[in-house]
Design an enzyme around this catalytic site. Structure first.
Site, short mmCIF file in Angstrom:
data_model
loop_
_atom_site.label_atom_id
_atom_site.label_comp_id
_atom_site.label_asym_id
_atom_site.label_seq_id
_atom_site.Cartn_x
_atom_site.Cartn_y
_atom_site.Cartn_z
N TYR A 192 -23.33 25.13 30.45
CA TYR A 192 -23.09 23.50 30.96
C TYR A 192 -21.87 23.35 29.48
O TYR A 192 -20.71 21.92 30.06
CB TYR A 192 -23.57 22.64 30.37
CG TYR A 192 -25.48 22.31 30.97
CD1 TYR A 192 -25.35 22.08 31.92
CD2 TYR A 192 -26.31 23.25 31.12
CE1 TYR A 192 -25.89 21.41 33.41
CE2 TYR A 192 -27.37 22.75 32.16
CZ TYR A 192 -27.04 22.28 33.89
OH TYR A 192 -28.22 21.49 33.95
N PHE A 221 -18.19 32.51 21.84
CA PHE A 221 -18.04 33.87 21.00
C PHE A 221 -18.16 35.11 22.61
O PHE A 221 -18.57 34.88 23.00
CB PHE A 221 -19.12 33.62 20.48
CG PHE A 221 -19.26 34.86 19.15
CD1 PHE A 221 -18.57 34.98 18.74
CD2 PHE A 221 -21.22 34.79 19.19
CE1 PHE A 221 -18.70 36.19 17.35
CE2 PHE A 221 -20.82 35.77 17.82
CZ PHE A 221 -19.54 35.70 17.23
N TYR A 240 -41.40 26.37 27.39
CA TYR A 240 -40.25 25.73 27.32
C TYR A 240 -40.70 24.76 25.36
O TYR A 240 -40.35 24.80 24.55
CB TYR A 240 -39.36 25.54 27.98
CG TYR A 240 -38.02 24.99 27.20
CD1 TYR A 240 -37.04 25.59 28.23
CD2 TYR A 240 -37.62 23.74 26.56
CE1 TYR A 240 -35.83 25.77 27.50
CE2 TYR A 240 -36.33 23.34 26.30
CZ TYR A 240 -35.29 24.33 26.16
OH TYR A 240 -33.71 24.65 26.36
P1 NAD Z 1 -24.20 29.79 27.88
O1 NAD Z 1 -25.24 30.44 27.99
O2 NAD Z 1 -23.80 29.73 29.53
O3 NAD Z 1 -23.57 28.71 27.14
C1 NAD Z 1 -23.36 29.66 25.60
C2 NAD Z 1 -22.20 29.29 25.50
O4 NAD Z 1 -22.26 29.19 23.59
C3 NAD Z 1 -20.65 30.15 25.29
O5 NAD Z 1 -19.22 29.49 25.70
C4 NAD Z 1 -20.95 31.33 24.46
O6 NAD Z 1 -19.54 31.98 24.32
C5 NAD Z 1 -21.03 30.03 23.29
N1 NAD Z 1 -21.46 30.59 21.95
C6 NAD Z 1 -22.81 31.62 21.90
N2 NAD Z 1 -22.95 31.76 20.09
C7 NAD Z 1 -22.14 30.95 20.08
C8 NAD Z 1 -21.47 31.59 18.27
N3 NAD Z 1 -22.31 32.49 18.21
N4 NAD Z 1 -20.03 30.49 17.99
C9 NAD Z 1 -19.31 30.15 19.38
N5 NAD Z 1 -19.74 29.98 20.99
C10 NAD Z 1 -21.51 30.73 20.76
O7 NAD Z 1 -25.53 28.53 27.46
P2 NAD Z 1 -26.46 27.27 28.89
O8 NAD Z 1 -27.37 27.11 30.05
O9 NAD Z 1 -24.62 26.38 29.41
O10 NAD Z 1 -26.76 26.19 27.48
C11 NAD Z 1 -25.51 25.32 26.62
C12 NAD Z 1 -26.53 24.16 26.23
O11 NAD Z 1 -27.26 23.15 27.45
C13 NAD Z 1 -28.11 25.35 25.19
O12 NAD Z 1 -28.10 23.60 24.55
C14 NAD Z 1 -28.65 25.14 26.52
O13 NAD Z 1 -30.28 24.82 25.33
C15 NAD Z 1 -28.58 24.14 27.38
N6 NAD Z 1 -29.56 23.59 28.26
C16 NAD Z 1 -29.74 24.55 29.18
C17 NAD Z 1 -29.86 24.43 30.62
C18 NAD Z 1 -29.83 25.32 31.80
O14 NAD Z 1 -31.08 25.65 32.49
N7 NAD Z 1 -29.40 26.41 31.42
C19 NAD Z 1 -30.54 22.64 30.47
C20 NAD Z 1 -30.53 22.20 30.06
C21 NAD Z 1 -29.96 22.24 28.55
#
Ligand code: NAD
Length: 395
Positions: A53, A74, A234
Site C-alpha cells: 500500500y 527498510f 484479525y
Molecule cells: P508491506 O509489507 O507491503 O509494506 C511494509 C512497508 O513498511 C515496506 O515499505 C517496508 O520497507 C516498510 N518497513 C517495514 N519495517 C520498517 C521499519 N522498521 N522502518 C522503515 N520501514 C519499514 O505491507 P502492506 O500490506 O502494504 O501494509 C501497509 C499498511 O497497510 C499496514 O499498516 C497494514 O496493516 C495496512 N493494511 C494492509 C492490508 C493488507 O491486506 N495487506 C489491508 C489493510 C491495511
C-alpha cells in the site's frame, strides 16, 4: 546470473529486478490513466514506501498529483549472489521513473521507528522541500526497537481463547486446520507498540517540532477490519488491538495538532496479498476465496486500484468521504453483504478437493510471485542479470 523464486512458506527469499521494475511501471501506467485528484498535495512523505500500500501511495502522489516524494523504507540491497529485496528494486524503478518526468524523489533506507531516521528524513525535507503537506503512514513491521533500547515483537495471535479454523497450506495448496493461540497480555501490548499509532504520532510531532510540516497537512494511516469470519485472528486478535490503537491515535493527532490544521484519517483498506498479510494464518485462504468472488463480480482491486480510489473518489485530500466513525472505507466492496454471504457459503464447503472451484488459488499465487517481480508478463526470466541495482538517491 539467472534469478528464480526461492519460496519458504509465506516468504520469497529472492526478487527479480526487471520484474519489480515492470510491476512499478504497470502501477504508474494505471495511475496516469485513472487518477483524478483535485487539489492534491505537492510534497509528500511516505513512511513504508517500498511495497504494498505504501508503494501504491507514493506512485499516486508522484504520478497522480505530480508531488515531490520522500520515501522511508527498510530494505536490503544485493550482496554478491544474494538479490536485493523487492522493495529495494521497486524503489530503484520508482526513482528512475520519477526522474524521467522531473519529479523529485528521494528515499531514506533505515528503521523508521528510530530517532536517527526521523532526524535524517527531517533534515532532507528541510533542505530540499522546506515542509511536507501530506504524510502517509504505511508501515508493516514485525518488531520495533524503542528509544530506550527495548525490543517489541509483534505477534499474530488471537485474544481470549485459542481459535481453530480452516487454513490454506501454502506448501501444497491443501486445506487443513490451524489453531491460533491466544496471546498473553504482554504480547498484545508489544503488538500495539509495533503496529499501533504511537510511532505515527511521534512522526507528526517530530515534523511539527522541526517546523517541517505545512499547516493543513493531511496525514493518514492504513487499517484493516475485515469480516466477522476473520475477527478472531484479525480484528479481535493482537493485530486488531494495534489497529484500534491506531484508530484512536488519529483522534489524538486531530486534537493535538488542531491549531495547525493538521487532519488525520484512517483508511480501512481491502485485504490483499502483500508481504505483511501473507504471514497471517487463515487470512490467505480467506483472501483466495474473496479474490475469486470479487473477480467474478468485477469488484476486485489491487493496492494501486485501492489507493487511486482513496486519492480520487474518496477525496482524502479534500472533503474526505468517511463513515459514521470518521473512517475512510476502501473495504466497502469487500464487505458488501452479497460478497460476504458468498464467502460464508463457500467457507462452509471448501476442502482440498474443491479448493480450486471455490477459491482463486492461482490468483493468490500470482499476486504472491508478482510481489517479488516473478510471473510478470513481458519479462525474460532466462536472462542473465546483475542483481546489484542502484537507487539514485541512496549513495
Ligand atoms: P508491506 O509489507 O507491503 O509494506 C511494509 C512497508 O513498511 C515496506 O515499505 C517496508 O520497507 C516498510 N518497513 C517495514 N519495517 C520498517 C521499519 N522498521 N522502518 C522503515 N520501514 C519499514 O505491507 P502492506 O500490506 O502494504 O501494509 C501497509 C499498511 O497497510 C499496514 O499498516 C497494514 O496493516 C495496512 N493494511 C494492509 C492490508 C493488507 O491486506 N495487506 C489491508 C489493510 C491495511
Amino acid at each position: 546470473m539467472k534469478i528464480s523464486p526461492k519460496v519458504r512458506d509465506f516468504l520469497c527469499l529472492t526478487a527479480h529486478p526487471e520484474g519489480c521494475r515492470k510491476n512499478v511501471e504497470n502501477q504508474i501506467t494505471y495511475v496516469k490513466k485513472h487518477s483524478e485528484v483535485k487539489n492534491g498535495p505537492k510534497k509528500v512523505l511516505v513512511i513504508g514506501a517500498s511495497t504494498g500500500y505504501g508503494l501504491a501511495s507514493r506512485i499516486n502522489a508522484a504520478f497522480g498529483c505530480k508531488a515531490a516524494t520522500v520515501g522511508v523504507m527498510f530494505e536490503r540491497q544485493a550482496a554478491g549472489k544474494r538479490t536485493a529485496t523487492a522493495g529495494w528494486y521497486n524503489t530503484a524503478a520508482f526513482e528512475h521513473a520519477a526522474a524521467n518526468e522531473d519529479l523529485y524523489a528521494k528515499t531514506v533506507n533505515g528503521d523508521a521507528f528510530s530517532r536517527e531516521v526521523k532526524e535524517k528524513v527531517i533534515d532532507l525535507i528541510k533542505k530540499d522541500l522546506g515542509k511536507v503537506d501530506a504524510v502517509i503512514y504505511s508501515l508493516a513491521a514485525p518488531r520495533r526497537t524503542a528509544e530506550d533500547g527495548t525490543v517489541y515483537q509483534s505477534v499474530l495471535k488471537t485474544t481470549g481463547e485459542d481459535f481453530t479454523n480452516k487454513n490454506l497450506n501454502l506448501k501444497d495448496n491443501t486445506i487443513g486446520e490451524k489453531t491460533i493461540e491466544a496471546a498473553t497480555e504482554e504480547e498484545v501490548e508489544a503488538t500495539v507498540k509495533v503496529m499501533g499509532g504511537e510511532d505515527w504520532k511521534a512522526w507528526i510531532r517530530a515534523l511539527t517540532d522541526a517546523d517541517a510540516i505545512e499547516e493543513d497537512t493531511v496525514t493518514f494511516a492504513y487499517s484493516y477490519i475485515g469480516p466477522e469470519l476473520t475477527y478472531p485472528i484479525y480484528f479481535e486478535g493482537t493485530i486488531g488491538a494495534a489497529k484500534k490503537h491506531l484508530h484512536k491515535t488519529a483522534g489524538e493527532i486531530n486534537e493535538e495538532f488542531k491549531e495547525r490544521g493538521i487532519r488525520a484519517y484512517i483508511s480501512v483498506n481491502k485485504g490483499l496479498v502483500t508481504q505483511a498479510s501473507s504471514a497471517i494464518p487463515i487470512v490467505p485462504l480467506y483472501m483466495a476465496v474473496l479474490y475469486s468472488i470479487m473477480k467474478e463480480r468485477g469488484l476486485h482491486e489491487g493496492c494501486i486500484e485501492q489507493i487511486t480510489r482513496l486519492f480520487g473518489e474518496k477525496a482524502v485530500f479534500g472533503q474526505a468521504e468517511t463513515d459514521g466513525q470518521g473512517l475512510i472505507r476502501l473495504d466497502d466492496w469487500e464487505l458488501k453483504p452479497e460478497v460476504q454471504a458468498e464467502v460464508e457459503r463457500r467457507w462452509e464447503k471448501i476442502n482440498t478437493k474443491n479448493v480450486k472451484e471455490y477459491a482463486d488459488i492461482e490468483g493468490y499465487w500470482e499476486d504472491f510471485y508478482q510481489m517479488f517481480g516473478f510471473d510478470m508478463d513481458g519479462v525474460d526470466y532466462e536472462k542473465d542479470l546483475d542483481p546489484s541495482v542502484n537507487i539514485p538517491s541512496i549513495p
